[in-house]
Design a protein around this motif. Structure first.
Motif, PDB file in Angstrom:
ATOM      1  N   VAL A 106      -3.265  -5.160  -6.709  1.00 15.22           N
ATOM      2  CA  VAL A 106      -3.428  -6.332  -5.628  1.00 15.22           C
ATOM      3  C   VAL A 106      -2.431  -7.736  -6.408  1.00 15.22           C
ATOM      4  O   VAL A 106      -1.969  -8.247  -5.611  1.00 15.22           O
ATOM      5  CB  VAL A 106      -4.752  -6.262  -5.638  1.00 15.22           C
ATOM      6  CG1 VAL A 106      -5.015  -7.592  -4.525  1.00 15.22           C
ATOM      7  CG2 VAL A 106      -5.365  -5.313  -4.942  1.00 15.22           C
ATOM      8  N   GLN A 120       0.749  -1.142   0.008  1.00 14.47           N
ATOM      9  CA  GLN A 120       0.098   0.049  -0.098  1.00 14.47           C
ATOM     10  C   GLN A 120       0.994   1.241   0.033  1.00 14.47           C
ATOM     11  O   GLN A 120       0.352   2.300  -0.619  1.00 14.47           O
ATOM     12  CB  GLN A 120      -1.019   0.289   1.427  1.00 14.47           C
ATOM     13  CG  GLN A 120      -1.638   1.320   1.307  1.00 14.47           C
ATOM     14  CD  GLN A 120      -2.487   1.309   2.621  1.00 14.47           C
ATOM     15  OE1 GLN A 120      -1.833   1.290   3.779  1.00 14.47           O
ATOM     16  NE2 GLN A 120      -3.575   1.666   2.902  1.00 14.47           N
ATOM     17  N   THR A 177     -11.471  -2.867  -6.442  1.00 13.32           N
ATOM     18  CA  THR A 177     -10.634  -3.848  -5.934  1.00 13.32           C
ATOM     19  C   THR A 177     -11.374  -4.804  -4.830  1.00 13.32           C
ATOM     20  O   THR A 177     -10.915  -5.261  -3.981  1.00 13.32           O
ATOM     21  CB  THR A 177      -9.474  -3.195  -5.100  1.00 13.32           C
ATOM     22  OG1 THR A 177     -10.140  -2.306  -4.006  1.00 13.32           O
ATOM     23  CG2 THR A 177      -8.602  -2.397  -6.257  1.00 13.32           C
ATOM     24  N   ALA A 209      -6.947  -1.151 -11.248  1.00 11.48           N
ATOM     25  CA  ALA A 209      -6.651  -1.197  -9.784  1.00 11.48           C
ATOM     26  C   ALA A 209      -6.528  -2.399  -9.277  1.00 11.48           C
ATOM     27  O   ALA A 209      -5.481  -2.686  -8.312  1.00 11.48           O
ATOM     28  CB  ALA A 209      -7.761  -0.449  -8.838  1.00 11.48           C
ATOM     29  N   TYR A 246      -3.822   1.557  -7.199  1.00 17.20           N
ATOM     30  CA  TYR A 246      -4.930   0.793  -6.724  1.00 17.20           C
ATOM     31  C   TYR A 246      -6.034   1.818  -6.365  1.00 17.20           C
ATOM     32  O   TYR A 246      -7.343   1.684  -6.149  1.00 17.20           O
ATOM     33  CB  TYR A 246      -4.716   0.164  -5.494  1.00 17.20           C
ATOM     34  CG  TYR A 246      -4.021   1.008  -4.349  1.00 17.20           C
ATOM     35  CD1 TYR A 246      -4.796   1.852  -3.543  1.00 17.20           C
ATOM     36  CD2 TYR A 246      -2.729   0.791  -4.198  1.00 17.20           C
ATOM     37  CE1 TYR A 246      -4.147   2.735  -2.672  1.00 17.20           C
ATOM     38  CE2 TYR A 246      -2.161   1.633  -3.072  1.00 17.20           C
ATOM     39  CZ  TYR A 246      -2.720   2.301  -2.508  1.00 17.20           C
ATOM     40  OH  TYR A 246      -2.084   3.158  -1.388  1.00 17.20           O
ATOM     41  N   THR A 247      -6.228   3.088  -6.884  1.00 21.53           N
ATOM     42  CA  THR A 247      -6.929   4.143  -6.845  1.00 21.53           C
ATOM     43  C   THR A 247      -7.657   4.414  -8.097  1.00 21.53           C
ATOM     44  O   THR A 247      -8.501   5.057  -8.351  1.00 21.53           O
ATOM     45  CB  THR A 247      -6.327   5.620  -6.243  1.00 21.53           C
ATOM     46  OG1 THR A 247      -5.259   5.928  -7.213  1.00 21.53           O
ATOM     47  CG2 THR A 247      -5.939   5.319  -4.801  1.00 21.53           C
ATOM     48  N   GLY A 284     -12.136  -0.288  -2.610  1.00 25.61           N
ATOM     49  CA  GLY A 284     -11.757   0.547  -3.433  1.00 25.61           C
ATOM     50  C   GLY A 284     -12.847   1.537  -3.920  1.00 25.61           C
ATOM     51  O   GLY A 284     -13.895   1.313  -3.790  1.00 25.61           O
ATOM     52  N   ASN A 302       1.302   3.791  -3.476  1.00 35.20           N
ATOM     53  CA  ASN A 302       0.521   4.764  -3.168  1.00 35.20           C
ATOM     54  C   ASN A 302       0.893   5.976  -4.200  1.00 35.20           C
ATOM     55  O   ASN A 302       2.145   6.119  -4.522  1.00 35.20           O
ATOM     56  CB  ASN A 302       1.097   5.289  -1.693  1.00 35.20           C
ATOM     57  CG  ASN A 302      -0.033   6.589  -1.181  1.00 35.20           C
ATOM     58  OD1 ASN A 302      -0.090   7.463  -1.741  1.00 35.20           O
ATOM     59  ND2 ASN A 302      -0.856   6.248  -0.023  1.00 35.20           N
ATOM     60  N   THR A 335      -6.123  -2.188  -0.071  1.00 34.96           N
ATOM     61  CA  THR A 335      -6.819  -1.216  -0.943  1.00 34.96           C
ATOM     62  C   THR A 335      -8.573  -1.046  -0.156  1.00 34.96           C
ATOM     63  O   THR A 335      -9.005  -0.182  -0.456  1.00 34.96           O
ATOM     64  CB  THR A 335      -7.110  -1.613  -2.156  1.00 34.96           C
ATOM     65  OG1 THR A 335      -7.938  -3.048  -2.128  1.00 34.96           O
ATOM     66  CG2 THR A 335      -5.816  -1.964  -2.821  1.00 34.96           C
TER      67      THR A 335
END
Length: 310
Positions: free
Chosen positions: A179, A131, A263, A175, A154-155, A258, A135, A255
């Motif tokens: 993962v 994470q 996610t 996203a 992941y955003t 999400g 980021n 995440t």
């Protein structure tokens, strides 16, 4: 004659001793595994969706609600692509690394330990670390920003090659790739160890005989090594599928669900539905669906293994 009777009595005594040791385990399994599965199945067919217990029969109402629910449809999409990419990358990466390590390179033990180290970590630790690394405002992106590259990881809410399917856009969520990277980093060591053991178990005489017949190294691996590693590949597929279909801790720590549920996975949805929303029947229905999804992979594998042993 007396000796035969004594031996028969001894065998019978040994059998009863073995049964006495097995009975407690069998009872515990029946109660805490199959008993709870049966209870979860019953709850999933009830109206128990409030704090006040209500076990009146609801039929398939909870299942119908889930399959019409936007979030659950997104969960199924995410799980499908996560499973495909996760299993594929774990197999390919583990196989390639095992072949490289098998070449008796210097420092082989160091490389092997480095690749196996992530397996010593929990998915929660992996999720927290990745994470931070992925980021958008810290970690790896600080390095990429020098080159003008700033992925959202992941955003990102984009769906690749998407088309409308039910309530959702069906395609590859960008996203979910973040993962997948974290999960592959942790579990590649497992497939590496499996394939390395398989490669070490192939007799050198077979390869030498193939070389004497004029086979190239590529042909040796394609026609001899890879077919002999097929049982290991099947084992890796089954174990990784089991992990991917019930994944929870990695996603929850890394995440969460999400933005727009890109996610989200059934495990996270089940946790939040059951223990945060108090919709126990819906949560039980999600759990049963996850169990059936895992059984689709596990049961045929166990059946074929049993037939093979027979």
């Amino acid at each position: 004659m007396a000796m035969a009777k004594q031996q028969k009595k001894k065998i019978s005594k040994d059998q009863w001793t073995a049964i006495a040791f097995l009975v407690p385990s069998i009872i515990l399994i029946l109660v805490f595994v199959y008993g709870f599965i049966g209870w979860t199945g019953w709850v999933s067919l009830s109206n128990y969706n409030t704090i006040v217990p209500d076990f009146s029969f609801a039929g398939l109402k909870n299942y119908i609600y889930l399959f019409n629910d936007f979030r659950f449809q997104a969960d199924l999409r995410n799980t499908l692509f996560f499973t495909i990419f996760f299993i594929g990358l774990v197999i390919v990466t583990g196989l390639v690394l095992s072949i490289l390590i098998e070449q008796k390179l210097k420092g082989e033990s160091i490389f092997r330990n480095i690749f196996l180290f992530p397996m010593a970590l929990s998915f929660v630790v992996t999720g927290v670390v990745w994470q931070w690394l992925l980021n958008p405002s810290t970690g790896f992106n600080k390095f990429l920003s020098v080159f003008g590259i700033e992925p959202k990881w992941y955003t990102d809410t984009n769906i690749l090659a998407g088309f409308q399917w039910g309530s959702i856009e069906f395609g590859v969520p960008v996203a979910i790739i973040a993962v997948v990277i974290a999960a592959v980093w942790q579990m590649t060591g497992f497939s590496l160890a499996m394939y390395l053991a398989g490669l070490r178990g192939i007799p050198d005489e077979m390869r030498e005989a193939a070389r004497m017949d004029g086979a190239s190294e590529f042909q040796i691996y394609r026609k001899i090594v890879l077919p002999m590693l097929m049982p290991i590949t099947m084992s890796v597929v089954i174990i990784m599928a089991h992990i991917s279909l019930k994944i929870f801790d990695l996603v929850y720590a890394m995440t969460g669900s999400g933005a727009n549920f890109v996610t989200d996975v059934p495990g996270v949805y089940m946790f939040e539905t059951t223990f945060k929303g108090n919709y126990y029947a819906n949560g039980a229905a999600i759990a049963i669906i996850m169990l059936l999804a895992v059984a689709v992979f596990i049961v045929p594998y166990l059946w074929s293994s049993r037939k093979g042993d027979a």
